[in-house]
Design an enzyme around this catalytic site. Structure first.
Site, short mmCIF file in Angstrom:
data_model
loop_
_atom_site.label_atom_id
_atom_site.label_comp_id
_atom_site.label_asym_id
_atom_site.label_seq_id
_atom_site.Cartn_x
_atom_site.Cartn_y
_atom_site.Cartn_z
N LEU A 252 0.93 -1.31 -0.05
CA LEU A 252 0.07 0.00 0.06
C LEU A 252 0.87 1.28 -0.03
O LEU A 252 0.54 2.23 0.51
CB LEU A 252 -0.95 0.01 1.04
CG LEU A 252 -2.04 -0.86 1.13
CD1 LEU A 252 -2.95 -0.86 2.41
CD2 LEU A 252 -3.02 -0.71 -0.01
N GLY A 255 3.57 5.25 -5.16
CA GLY A 255 4.64 5.19 -5.94
C GLY A 255 4.43 5.65 -7.46
O GLY A 255 3.37 5.85 -7.79
N CYS A 262 8.37 -9.27 -12.83
CA CYS A 262 7.15 -9.97 -12.55
C CYS A 262 5.82 -9.50 -12.94
O CYS A 262 4.93 -9.84 -13.54
CB CYS A 262 7.29 -10.72 -11.28
SG CYS A 262 8.68 -11.70 -11.15
N1 LIG Z 1 13.01 -12.83 -10.96
C1 LIG Z 1 11.97 -12.91 -9.89
O1 LIG Z 1 11.70 -12.14 -8.85
C2 LIG Z 1 10.81 -14.07 -10.04
C3 LIG Z 1 10.05 -14.46 -8.94
C4 LIG Z 1 9.19 -15.56 -9.04
C5 LIG Z 1 9.11 -16.19 -10.36
N2 LIG Z 1 10.13 -15.59 -11.23
C6 LIG Z 1 9.86 -16.28 -12.67
O2 LIG Z 1 11.01 -17.58 -12.79
C7 LIG Z 1 11.43 -17.52 -14.14
C8 LIG Z 1 12.83 -17.07 -14.29
O3 LIG Z 1 12.89 -15.88 -13.84
P1 LIG Z 1 14.34 -14.96 -13.57
O4 LIG Z 1 14.05 -13.57 -13.14
O5 LIG Z 1 15.08 -16.04 -13.00
O6 LIG Z 1 15.02 -15.01 -15.10
P2 LIG Z 1 16.39 -14.85 -15.66
O7 LIG Z 1 16.24 -14.17 -17.06
O8 LIG Z 1 17.08 -14.14 -14.58
O9 LIG Z 1 17.05 -16.22 -15.81
C9 LIG Z 1 16.66 -17.20 -16.55
C10 LIG Z 1 17.83 -18.05 -17.01
O10 LIG Z 1 17.33 -19.12 -17.75
C11 LIG Z 1 18.65 -19.25 -18.81
N3 LIG Z 1 18.05 -20.00 -19.81
C12 LIG Z 1 17.34 -19.93 -20.96
N4 LIG Z 1 17.17 -21.01 -21.83
C13 LIG Z 1 17.76 -22.00 -21.34
C14 LIG Z 1 17.82 -23.22 -21.73
N5 LIG Z 1 17.52 -23.82 -22.77
N6 LIG Z 1 18.72 -24.06 -21.00
C15 LIG Z 1 19.28 -23.54 -19.86
N7 LIG Z 1 19.18 -22.27 -19.33
C16 LIG Z 1 18.19 -21.25 -19.95
C17 LIG Z 1 19.05 -17.87 -19.32
O11 LIG Z 1 20.07 -17.64 -19.76
C18 LIG Z 1 18.87 -17.10 -17.73
O12 LIG Z 1 20.41 -17.20 -17.32
C19 LIG Z 1 10.16 -16.65 -14.88
O13 LIG Z 1 9.18 -17.40 -15.37
C20 LIG Z 1 9.70 -15.78 -13.90
O14 LIG Z 1 8.68 -15.10 -13.97
C21 LIG Z 1 10.62 -14.78 -11.41
#
Ligand SMILES: NC(=O)c1ccc[n+]([C@@H]2O[C@H](COP(=O)([O-])OP(=O)(O)OC[C@H]3O[C@@H](n4cnc5c(N)ncnc54)[C@H](O)[C@@H]3O)[C@@H](O)[C@H]2O)c1
Length: 442
Positions: A252, A255, A262
């Site tokens: 809340l 900003g 996400c």
């Molecule tokens: N960042 C957050 O705070 C957060 C929180 C909860 C859920 N998520 C979800 O988690 C997932 C990942 O998010 P993230 O922020 O870690 O993404 P990111 O982009 O930081 O990391 C993804 C990684 O996957 C690698 N990759 C891509 N294709 C690949 C393959 N074929 N084989 C091996 N590695 C491969 C990429 O090189 C990269 O390092 C997304 O679906 C996101 O929505 C993210």
């Protein structure tokens, strides 16, 4: 348990390190050779407080490894976590190409029964799609599909992973559920609630959670707009409603609109999922419109603090990441803010404690500075865009000496308006009308 985590980004690396800390044997895999090389040399490719310690501890104790060798990692693992990115496509839907690619790779290298777990945030039906890809490949080994969405927040990811509010497990086979409980055994013994459901519900839980939180932020942001018009103080309104236990105080904070990797993509994807099932998710569609509108308003807010004209003016931006304690620039509200100000002819100076490297790849024509005071040099206005702690305790005398004009636009309501005015600043913030005297908080 032998675990492979595929995708070693913000989520994959924290998941890998956390699962290793729980006592599992984990190999983190990525296609990004530079990332894996850095990790092998003990360098953490992202900024996340505490991540270096947990990674180095588990590497030293032999439970955590890094590789680009997907084939070997899949063969050695009993459980495979998919943690690759699911970025937004132009139409707002989730791009599943990386997830599909990983599913095909798993199918190719499967050498026995595997638990295939999606950690990535994926649309409803993705679990079934992975199952189908593996089945159709004809390898003949059983793949148990599990949805296990991640709720960590960047900036406090380790704490969130090690002590989550809940663990959500979506699966239809009893053995898979038991194996998941084994993997997360330390959380079970800490009495963290486990929500066990089917794959579809689990996939929706993640989108519904982010959609709800984004709604809360947009709600208070619209209250802030109203506060400015009616002479109310959004901080007091947020506190007044947040103390109601049915509402709760979190999310809340008025900003510049929600951003990050996400909320924007997951709200868009949720709206898209509903559309695919021929339903118009009206609330989420409205949240998306409100958020776009709020971001635009921030450009106007800065312009208004400069009598409506930013052309030829120099504006200092403090904070670039979408929130403090991360270097993540994905969908940061500072992107439309800086682009909007530049479009109207402003010159931009900027600084962020951790996101400078990422920011340099995004912005053109921005002068990047070494700290807040260098950013303030010669500016017509200083904007607090991300509430890093170091911007909460600025030496205001020092700021006043270096700026051209003592104008501060505080998009995070970090400072007390009364104090700022007493210090001689023309001070604008969010949702706090000028004539509101800040009341003593009891
Ligand atoms: N960042 C957050 O705070 C957060 C929180 C909860 C859920 N998520 C979800 O988690 C997932 C990942 O998010 P993230 O922020 O870690 O993404 P990111 O982009 O930081 O990391 C993804 C990684 O996957 C690698 N990759 C891509 N294709 C690949 C393959 N074929 N084989 C091996 N590695 C491969 C990429 O090189 C990269 O390092 C997304 O679906 C996101 O929505 C993210």
């Amino acid at each position: 348990m032998d675990i492979a985590v595929i995708g070693t980004g913000y989520v994959g690396l924290v998941t890998g390190a956390g699962l290793a800390d729980f006592g599992n044997d984990v190999v983190c895999v990525d296609v990004d050779v530079a990332k894996i090389d850095a990790l092998k040399q003990g360098r953490i490719p992202i900024y996340e407080p505490g991540l270096d310690k947990i990674v180095s501890r588990n590497v030293a104790e032999g439970r955590l490894h890094f590789t680009t060798d997907l084939d070997a990692a899949i063969r050695a693992a009993r459980a495979i976590f998919i943690a690759v990115g699911t970025p937004p496509k132009a139409d707002g839907s989730a791009d599943l190409r990386y997830v599909e690619e990983v599913a095909r790779t798993i199918a190719r290298y499967m050498n026995g029964p595997k638990l295939v777990i999606t950690k990535s945030t994926v649309p409803i039906g993705t679990g079934r799609m992975i199952e189908k890809i593996i089945l159709e490949s004809g390898v003949g080994h059983k793949a148990s599909i599990v949805s296990n969405p991640e709720f960590l927040r960047e900036g406090s990811a380790i704490e969130d992973f090690m002590r989550p509010d809940r663990v959500v497990i979506g699966a239809s086979d009893a053995e898979a559920i038991e194996l998941m409980k084994e993997i997360y055994a330390p959380l079970h013994s800490l009495e963290i609630p486990f929500v066990v459901t089917n794959v579809e519900s689990s996939e929706l839980i993640k989108y519904a959670a982010n959609g709800f939180l984004a709604t809360k932020i947009s709600f208070i942001n619209e209250c802030a707009v109203l506060c400015e018009k009616i002479g109310a103080d959004v901080q007091d309104v947020a506190r007044g409603i947040g103390l109601d236990t049915r509402i709760g105080p979190k999310f809340l904070q008025a900003g510049p609109g929600f951003g990050g990797s996400c909320f924007p993509k997951d709200t868009s994807a949720l709206a898209d999922i509903a559309r695919q099932y021929e339903y118009n998710f009206q609330l989420i569609e409205a949240v998306l419109r409100v958020n776009a509108d709020i971001k635009e308003r921030m450009v106007d807010k800065v312009a208004n603090a400069l009598d409506g004209e930013v052309r030829g003016k120099t504006i200092g931006i403090l904070g670039l990441a979408f929130k403090p304690e991360t270097d993540d620039m994905r969908d940061s509200p500072t992107i439309p803010l800086i682009n909007g100000l530049q479009k109207r002819g402003a010159r931009i100076r900027a600084y962020d404690p951790e996101a400078m490297e990422n920011a340099r790849t995004i912005f053109d024509g921005v002068t990047f500075c070494k700290d807040a005071y260098e950013t303030a040099e010669g500016v017509d206005a200083l904007v607090i865009a991300t509430e890093w702690n170091e911007f909460r305790a600025l030496n205001l005398e020092r700021v006043k000496k270096v700026v051209r004009k003592a104008v501060i636009i505080d998009l995070r309501n970090v400072y007390d308006p009364t104090r700022m005015k007493a210090e001689g600043f023309a001070y604008t913030c969010v949702g706090r009308a000028d004539d509101i005297r800040v009341r003593e908080r009891v």
